[in-house]
Design an enzyme around this catalytic site. Structure first.
Site, PDB file in Angstrom:
ATOM      1  N   ARG A   8      72.632  39.887   3.614  1.00  0.00           N
ATOM      2  CA  ARG A   8      73.874  39.121   3.530  1.00  0.00           C
ATOM      3  C   ARG A   8      73.907  38.379   2.195  1.00  0.00           C
ATOM      4  O   ARG A   8      72.880  38.176   1.555  1.00  0.00           O
ATOM      5  CB  ARG A   8      73.955  38.116   4.680  1.00  0.00           C
ATOM      6  CG  ARG A   8      74.016  38.748   6.058  1.00  0.00           C
ATOM      7  CD  ARG A   8      73.885  37.693   7.137  1.00  0.00           C
ATOM      8  NE  ARG A   8      74.988  36.745   7.075  1.00  0.00           N
ATOM      9  CZ  ARG A   8      74.849  35.435   7.241  1.00  0.00           C
ATOM     10  NH1 ARG A   8      73.651  34.904   7.444  1.00  0.00           N
ATOM     11  NH2 ARG A   8      75.907  34.643   7.204  1.00  0.00           N
ATOM     12  N   SER A  10      74.873  35.183   1.663  1.00  0.00           N
ATOM     13  CA  SER A  10      74.811  33.725   1.713  1.00  0.00           C
ATOM     14  C   SER A  10      73.660  33.222   0.840  1.00  0.00           C
ATOM     15  O   SER A  10      72.706  33.953   0.551  1.00  0.00           O
ATOM     16  CB  SER A  10      74.605  33.248   3.150  1.00  0.00           C
ATOM     17  OG  SER A  10      73.299  33.563   3.596  1.00  0.00           O
ATOM     18  N   LYS A  77      64.630  35.298  13.306  1.00  0.00           N
ATOM     19  CA  LYS A  77      65.256  34.775  14.522  1.00  0.00           C
ATOM     20  C   LYS A  77      66.587  35.439  14.825  1.00  0.00           C
ATOM     21  O   LYS A  77      67.068  35.387  15.956  1.00  0.00           O
ATOM     22  CB  LYS A  77      65.424  33.260  14.435  1.00  0.00           C
ATOM     23  CG  LYS A  77      66.401  32.768  13.385  1.00  0.00           C
ATOM     24  CD  LYS A  77      66.403  31.253  13.297  1.00  0.00           C
ATOM     25  CE  LYS A  77      67.332  30.720  12.223  1.00  0.00           C
ATOM     26  NZ  LYS A  77      68.746  31.011  12.458  1.00  0.00           N
ATOM     27  N   ASP A  78      67.205  36.078  13.811  1.00  0.00           N
ATOM     28  CA  ASP A  78      68.484  36.748  14.019  1.00  0.00           C
ATOM     29  C   ASP A  78      68.326  38.190  14.488  1.00  0.00           C
ATOM     30  O   ASP A  78      69.312  38.834  14.857  1.00  0.00           O
ATOM     31  CB  ASP A  78      69.309  36.755  12.723  1.00  0.00           C
ATOM     32  CG  ASP A  78      69.709  35.357  12.287  1.00  0.00           C
ATOM     33  OD1 ASP A  78      69.838  34.485  13.176  1.00  0.00           O
ATOM     34  OD2 ASP A  78      69.883  35.131  11.075  1.00  0.00           O
ATOM     35  N   THR A 119      76.040  20.661  15.235  1.00  0.00           N
ATOM     36  CA  THR A 119      75.135  21.800  15.379  1.00  0.00           C
ATOM     37  C   THR A 119      75.914  22.976  15.956  1.00  0.00           C
ATOM     38  O   THR A 119      76.834  22.779  16.749  1.00  0.00           O
ATOM     39  CB  THR A 119      73.928  21.492  16.271  1.00  0.00           C
ATOM     40  OG1 THR A 119      73.151  22.692  16.440  1.00  0.00           O
ATOM     41  CG2 THR A 119      74.335  20.978  17.641  1.00  0.00           C
ATOM     42  N   SER A 121      74.198  25.430  17.537  1.00  0.00           N
ATOM     43  CA  SER A 121      73.214  26.048  18.434  1.00  0.00           C
ATOM     44  C   SER A 121      73.305  25.469  19.840  1.00  0.00           C
ATOM     45  O   SER A 121      73.272  24.243  20.021  1.00  0.00           O
ATOM     46  CB  SER A 121      71.810  25.806  17.856  1.00  0.00           C
ATOM     47  OG  SER A 121      70.813  25.881  18.854  1.00  0.00           O
ATOM     48  N   ARG A 123      70.981  25.711  22.083  1.00  0.00           N
ATOM     49  CA  ARG A 123      69.670  25.085  22.331  1.00  0.00           C
ATOM     50  C   ARG A 123      69.656  23.643  21.827  1.00  0.00           C
ATOM     51  O   ARG A 123      69.273  22.723  22.556  1.00  0.00           O
ATOM     52  CB  ARG A 123      68.579  25.908  21.618  1.00  0.00           C
ATOM     53  CG  ARG A 123      67.194  25.277  21.654  1.00  0.00           C
ATOM     54  CD  ARG A 123      66.204  26.110  20.822  1.00  0.00           C
ATOM     55  NE  ARG A 123      66.641  26.257  19.437  1.00  0.00           N
ATOM     56  CZ  ARG A 123      66.438  25.365  18.487  1.00  0.00           C
ATOM     57  NH1 ARG A 123      65.802  24.229  18.758  1.00  0.00           N
ATOM     58  NH2 ARG A 123      66.859  25.582  17.250  1.00  0.00           N
ATOM     59  N   ARG A 124      70.093  23.451  20.577  1.00  0.00           N
ATOM     60  CA  ARG A 124      70.097  22.107  20.009  1.00  0.00           C
ATOM     61  C   ARG A 124      71.083  21.195  20.728  1.00  0.00           C
ATOM     62  O   ARG A 124      70.792  20.015  20.954  1.00  0.00           O
ATOM     63  CB  ARG A 124      70.423  22.177  18.513  1.00  0.00           C
ATOM     64  CG  ARG A 124      69.318  22.815  17.685  1.00  0.00           C
ATOM     65  CD  ARG A 124      69.780  23.120  16.275  1.00  0.00           C
ATOM     66  NE  ARG A 124      68.707  23.704  15.459  1.00  0.00           N
ATOM     67  CZ  ARG A 124      68.922  24.429  14.378  1.00  0.00           C
ATOM     68  NH1 ARG A 124      70.160  24.686  13.979  1.00  0.00           N
ATOM     69  NH2 ARG A 124      67.910  24.916  13.687  1.00  0.00           N
ATOM     70  N   LYS A 125      72.244  21.723  21.098  1.00  0.00           N
ATOM     71  CA  LYS A 125      73.236  20.914  21.825  1.00  0.00           C
ATOM     72  C   LYS A 125      72.662  20.427  23.146  1.00  0.00           C
ATOM     73  O   LYS A 125      72.789  19.248  23.496  1.00  0.00           O
ATOM     74  CB  LYS A 125      74.497  21.742  22.097  1.00  0.00           C
ATOM     75  CG  LYS A 125      75.388  21.964  20.895  1.00  0.00           C
ATOM     76  CD  LYS A 125      76.558  22.843  21.286  1.00  0.00           C
ATOM     77  CE  LYS A 125      77.383  23.222  20.071  1.00  0.00           C
ATOM     78  NZ  LYS A 125      78.444  24.193  20.396  1.00  0.00           N
ATOM     79  N   ARG A 141      80.113  25.263  12.132  1.00  0.00           N
ATOM     80  CA  ARG A 141      79.741  26.561  11.563  1.00  0.00           C
ATOM     81  C   ARG A 141      79.804  26.461  10.056  1.00  0.00           C
ATOM     82  O   ARG A 141      80.246  25.475   9.503  1.00  0.00           O
ATOM     83  CB  ARG A 141      80.722  27.653  12.033  1.00  0.00           C
ATOM     84  CG  ARG A 141      80.486  28.221  13.428  1.00  0.00           C
ATOM     85  CD  ARG A 141      79.270  29.121  13.544  1.00  0.00           C
ATOM     86  NE  ARG A 141      79.140  30.100  12.489  1.00  0.00           N
ATOM     87  CZ  ARG A 141      79.754  31.277  12.454  1.00  0.00           C
ATOM     88  NH1 ARG A 141      80.573  31.619  13.420  1.00  0.00           N
ATOM     89  NH2 ARG A 141      79.548  32.119  11.460  1.00  0.00           N
ATOM     90  N   ASN A 143      77.921  27.825   6.060  1.00  0.00           N
ATOM     91  CA  ASN A 143      76.605  27.811   5.428  1.00  0.00           C
ATOM     92  C   ASN A 143      76.092  26.376   5.270  1.00  0.00           C
ATOM     93  O   ASN A 143      76.806  25.416   5.551  1.00  0.00           O
ATOM     94  CB  ASN A 143      76.628  28.566   4.097  1.00  0.00           C
ATOM     95  CG  ASN A 143      77.617  27.967   3.113  1.00  0.00           C
ATOM     96  OD1 ASN A 143      77.757  26.754   3.032  1.00  0.00           O
ATOM     97  ND2 ASN A 143      78.295  28.816   2.357  1.00  0.00           N
ATOM     98  N   VAL A 144      74.864  26.253   4.811  1.00  0.00           N
ATOM     99  CA  VAL A 144      74.221  24.930   4.729  1.00  0.00           C
ATOM    100  C   VAL A 144      74.997  24.002   3.802  1.00  0.00           C
ATOM    101  O   VAL A 144      75.215  22.826   4.115  1.00  0.00           O
ATOM    102  CB  VAL A 144      72.750  25.069   4.271  1.00  0.00           C
ATOM    103  CG1 VAL A 144      72.130  23.703   4.036  1.00  0.00           C
ATOM    104  CG2 VAL A 144      71.943  25.831   5.318  1.00  0.00           C
ATOM    105  N   ARG A 147      78.102  22.660   5.544  1.00  0.00           N
ATOM    106  CA  ARG A 147      77.754  21.668   6.560  1.00  0.00           C
ATOM    107  C   ARG A 147      77.369  20.332   5.914  1.00  0.00           C
ATOM    108  O   ARG A 147      77.782  19.273   6.377  1.00  0.00           O
ATOM    109  CB  ARG A 147      76.605  22.189   7.437  1.00  0.00           C
ATOM    110  CG  ARG A 147      76.977  23.426   8.229  1.00  0.00           C
ATOM    111  CD  ARG A 147      75.878  23.833   9.182  1.00  0.00           C
ATOM    112  NE  ARG A 147      76.111  25.173   9.722  1.00  0.00           N
ATOM    113  CZ  ARG A 147      75.578  25.638  10.832  1.00  0.00           C
ATOM    114  NH1 ARG A 147      74.777  24.880  11.546  1.00  0.00           N
ATOM    115  NH2 ARG A 147      75.839  26.858  11.242  1.00  0.00           N
ATOM    116  N   CYS A 233      69.816  33.364  19.502  1.00  0.00           N
ATOM    117  CA  CYS A 233      70.599  32.240  18.974  1.00  0.00           C
ATOM    118  C   CYS A 233      71.720  31.807  19.905  1.00  0.00           C
ATOM    119  O   CYS A 233      72.413  30.841  19.631  1.00  0.00           O
ATOM    120  CB  CYS A 233      71.151  32.587  17.594  1.00  0.00           C
ATOM    121  SG  CYS A 233      72.203  34.026  17.553  1.00  0.00           S
TER     122      CYS A 233
END
Length: 293
Positions: A8, A10, A77-78, A119, A121, A123-125, A141, A143-144, A147, A233
């Site tokens: 990708r 990004s 992880k993806d 977030t 995610s 999981r994080r939520k 949502r 990219n870093v 955010r 994810c």
């Protein structure tokens, strides 16, 4: 010799590609980037869980399958567990710090009630809702950089991001790493996967020195947990293994937002077997807590 690397476009993806291409270049091998747009890039505002599985990987791997590139570089992880039969993970460089970080001015316990935490995610939520039900947890949502710009403009009071991505991008924003017992990371977080054709023995040999044995063992153990419990994810499952001497030390967490179950397991041996033992412990506790029937 030239090796074409699909990924990708990004910033984070390109930072991961650089780890691979720097190594190949150091071996005297020329590299060429093949940039790929994925469904996740085209629908960048949609929640990840609505886009389905493989949103970051499928199109990239298809370029390798079609012969348009020799390798694909992914965040491990993806990667789903259902890769095309012709493909295989040929190597994994040494893992970056796998923990989650709270990005912002204050630690989690010091955030004021009602603070807006971003977030994307589940999981994080869920972990945030369990640990700090008084916070306003909001989907985010992009990219870093996107955010962080929203954080800096005051749209959010804090973000939760992977420490590995922040380090790879050289970001020095104020942040606090989160305990893996409270915020067990997503399985395989911080790991780069290099994918190619199974029968490409020449590439496998070239990448041999880049491959990190302990990282691969950790990844295998974590994926064994995912296979039994279900994850990725779009799941509230967190798993982390760390190779310590001859043993794999593991943590697994599952939270539905109102309850949180965390178990640990340590053993030597085949990573998949150690992972399965941790998964069975987690499933037993999830049943005891009434999270699953």
């Amino acid at each position: 010799m030239k090796i074409r690397v699909a990924a990708r476009g990004s910033k984070l993806s390109l930072a991961q590609v650089k780890v691979v291409t720097d190594y190949l270049n150091s071996q005297g091998i020329e590299t060429q980037l093949v940039e790929v747009k994925t469904r996740a890039d085209l629908f960048s505002t949609a929640p990840l869980h609505k886009l389905g599985k493989g949103v970051f990987e499928k199109e990239v791997n298809e370029v390798v399958l079609r012969g348009g590139a020799d390798l694909a570089v992914h965040s491990m992880k993806d990667l789903s567990s259902e890769m095309a039969n012709e493909l295989e993970i040929l190597a994994m460089p040494k893992r970056e710090v796998p923990l989650d970080s709270l990005v912002g001015k204050y630690e989690l316990e010091r955030l004021e009630p009602g603070s807006k935490v971003g977030t994307g995610s589940i999981r994080r939520k869920n972990l945030l809702k369990f640990l700090r039900p008084d916070l306003n947890v909001v989907d985010i949502r992009g990219n870093v950089d996107t955010r962080l710009s929203k954080l800096n403009s005051g749209q959010y009071d804090a973000l939760i991001l992977a420490e590995a991505g922040l380090r790879r991008l050289g970001i020095t924003a104020s942040r606090f790493t989160l305990s893996p017992l409270d915020f067990t990371p997503e399985p395989n977080q911080g790991i780069i996967a290099i994918v190619g054709h199974k029968d490409n023995t020449r590439l496998r040999e070239i990448l041999k020195e880049l491959n990190h044995k302990e990282t691969m063992e950790e990844a295998r153990a974590e994926r064994a947990v995912v296979k039994l419990v279900g994850g990725g994810c779009h799941s509230p499952l967190g798993v982390l293994f760390k190779k310590e001497g001859s043993k794999l030390e593991g943590i697994a967490t599952y939270s539905d937002g109102s309850k949180k179950v965390t178990v640990t397991h340590s053993d030597s041996g085949v990573p998949e077997v150690v992972g399965e033992a941790l998964a069975r412990k987690l499933l037993k506790e999830m049943k005891n807590e009434g999270i699953i029937p």
